[in-house]
Design an enzyme around this catalytic site. Structure first.
Site, short mmCIF file in Angstrom:
data_model
loop_
_atom_site.label_atom_id
_atom_site.label_comp_id
_atom_site.label_asym_id
_atom_site.label_seq_id
_atom_site.Cartn_x
_atom_site.Cartn_y
_atom_site.Cartn_z
N ASP A 108 0.80 2.10 -8.67
CA ASP A 108 0.89 3.27 -7.81
C ASP A 108 2.32 3.53 -7.34
O ASP A 108 2.85 2.76 -6.54
CB ASP A 108 -0.03 3.06 -6.61
CG ASP A 108 -0.04 4.22 -5.64
OD1 ASP A 108 0.44 5.30 -6.01
OD2 ASP A 108 -0.53 4.05 -4.51
N ASP A 291 3.43 10.82 -8.20
CA ASP A 291 2.53 9.79 -7.68
C ASP A 291 1.48 9.41 -8.72
O ASP A 291 0.49 10.12 -8.92
CB ASP A 291 1.85 10.31 -6.41
CG ASP A 291 0.96 9.28 -5.75
OD1 ASP A 291 0.88 8.14 -6.26
OD2 ASP A 291 0.32 9.62 -4.73
#
Length: 398
Positions: A108, A291
Site C-alpha cells: 500500500d 495509492d
C-alpha cells in the site's frame, strides 16, 4: 491502509520478468492471484477510501512536474503480488522471522505501517496466518505499543517488535514490525494477514519508525532507491509484481514520464494537468494521490460530476455512478500528467455489473484531492522514488 472487499483468493503462477538491473542483481517477484467467487461492491470501496483518509481530512497534496527520465539499478528484488477478485486488492508474500513464516500482506503506497496478525491476537481471523514472536530467534522486543483507527470505525492495535523481514530475497535486519493483538472484523475476515505500507515515514503510526523501503536503502540492499509497480488485470488472468531497486521495462510501452512528488502529507501527491474524453476537456488541473491501496479512481466531486456528465452516468448519491454497460459506446478517460497522456480504457470504466446495471470504476469522495487507485494504476506502470521524491509513469504494454 489498503481498503478492499472481503474475498478469498486462488494462487496464480507468475511469469519471469525482464528487470532493469545489472546481471548480478537480484529479482524479487510477488505474484498476483484471482478470486473467482468475488463480487465487487463499488459503494463499499468508496466508503473504505473515505475512511482511510478521514484522519487527514484537512490535507491535500499537489506538485509540479519535471522532465522525462528512466531509472536503472545494480541490485533489485522482485515480489509477485496476488490479484484478489476483480482487481480489488493486491498482496504479496513476505517472510518474517527466523525460521521465516510467510505472510500475505497488502502492498500500500497510501500508508506507511508494517503490521500483521500475531499469535498474541485475541480476535484475529481463523484463516489468517499469525506470526509467533516466540518462534523467531531474531525477534527482539521494542516495548512500545501502536494503535490505528479509521473513519469507518475499524481499528487495529498491538505492540512493536523487531525482526528480520525477507522481501523477495532481500533480508532487512531489525525491521520494526507491528504485531496485532486486536483487529476489526474488516481486517480479520479479509484474504490477507496484514499490511506493508510503502508511503513516507512521516505518517507511520508510531513516530520515528523506519519503513521497509527506508531500510532497504539504508542497509544497502538496493542501490537505486526506487520500486516499480505493475498491477495485472483479472480480465487478463491477474498477476503483478513489485520490484524493489528497479523496474520491469517489458511491462510498459514508450518512455517513462517523470513527475515531481509532493510528499508533505506523507503520500505520493502529484498534479493532474487535466482530463479529457474524446478530445474534449472535462477538467482543469487538480491534485491527486497515487495509492495502490485504494481500489477505485476517486475524484474530487466537481471533477467527478463533469466526467459523469460526459458519460451520461447517473449519480447514486453514495459516491458511485451508474454507467452504460456497453463499452463500445464509451471512450477512454484520458489524464494529462507531466505533459504526457495516460488512459483509463473503457474496460476499466465499468467496475461492477448486476444484470443491466453497471457501476463505474470512478466515483467521488469527501476530499478536495483525487485518489488514483488501482483502476488507474493497473493501466499504467509506475516507478516510485521516495528519495527525490518523484514518480515515473508509462502506459502498460498490451
Amino acid at each position: 491502509m489498503k481498503f478492499t472487499l472481503i474475498s478469498s483468493c486462488v494462487a496464480l503462477a507468475c511469469m519471469a520478468l525482464a528487470v532493469e538491473a545489472a546481471p548480478s542483481g537480484k529479482k524479487i517477484n510477488v505474484p498476483l492471484s484471482k478470486n473467482a467467487n468475488y463480487k465487487p461492491n463499488a459503494k463499499r470501496a468508496i466508503e473504505k477510501a473515505n475512511a482511510k483518509y478521514a484522519r487527514f481530512r484537512s490535507s491535500s497534496s499537489s506538485s509540479s512536474s519535471s522532465s522525462c527520465g528512466s531509472a536503472g539499478t545494480e541490485s533489485s528484488g522482485s515480489v509477485p503480488v496476488t490479484d484478489d477478485g476483480n482487481d480489488i486488492e493486491y498482496y504479496g508474500e513476505v517472510t518474517v522471522g527466523t525460521p521465516g513464516i510467510k505472510l500475505k500482506l497488502d502492498f500500500d503506497t497510501g500508508s506507511s505501517d508494517l503490521w500483521f496478525a500475531s499469535t498474541l491476537c485475541t480476535n484475529c481471523g481463523s484463516s489468517q496466518t499469525k506470526y509467533d514472536p516466540s518462534q523467531s530467534s531474531t525477534y527482539a522486543k521494542d516495548g512500545r505499543t501502536w494503535s490505528i483507527s479509521y473513519g469507518d470505525g475499524s481499528s487495529a492495535s498491538g505492540i512493536l517488535g523487531k525482526d528480520t523481514v525477507n522481501l523477495g530475497g532481500l533480508k532487512i535486519k531489525n525491521q520494526i514490525i507491528e504485531l496485532a493483538k486486536r483487529e476489526a472484523s474488516s481486517f480479520s475476515s479479509g484474504p490477507s494477514d496484514g499490511l506493508l505500507g510503502l508511503g513516507f515515514d512521516s505518517i507511520t503510526t508510531v513516530s520515528g519508525v523506519q519503513t521497509p523501503m527506508d531500510n532497504l536503502i539504508s542497509q544497502g540492499l538496493i542501490s537505486n532507491p526506487v520500486f516499480g509497480v505493475y498491477l495485472g488485470k483479472e480480465s487478463n488472468g491477474g498477476g503483478g509484481e513489485y520490484i524493489f531497486g528497479g523496474y520491469d521495462s517489458s511491462k510498459f510501452s514508450g518512455d517513462l514520464t517523470t513527475i515531481a512528488v509532493d510528499n508533505s502529507n506523507g503520500w505520493y501527491g502529484i498534479t493532474i494537468d487535466g482530463a479529457s474524453i474524446s478530445g474534449s476537456q472535462v477538467s482543469d488541473s487538480f491534485s491527486a494521490i497515487l495509492d495502490t491501496g485504494t481500489t477505485l479512481l476517486i475524484l474530487p466531486s466537481n471533477v467527478a460530476s463533469s466526467v459523469a456528465q460526459a458519460y451520461n452516468a447517473n449519480d447514486n448519491g453514495d459516491g458511485t455512478y451508474n454507467i452504460n454497460c456497453d463499452t463500445s459506446e464509451l471512450q477512454p478517460l484520458v489524464f494529462t500528467i507531466g505533459g504526457s497522456t495516460f488512459e483509463v480504457p473503457t474496460d476499466s470504466l465499468i467496475f461492477e455489473q448486476d444484470g443491466n446495471t453497471c457501476v463505474a470504476g470512478f466515483g467521488y469522495g469527501q476530499d478536495d484531492f483525487a485518489i488514483f487507485g488501482d483502476v488507474f494504476l493497473k493501466n499504467n506502470y509506475v516507478v516510485f522514488n521516495p528519495q527525490v521524491p518523484q514518480v515515473q509513469i508509462a502506459p502498460i504494454s498490451n
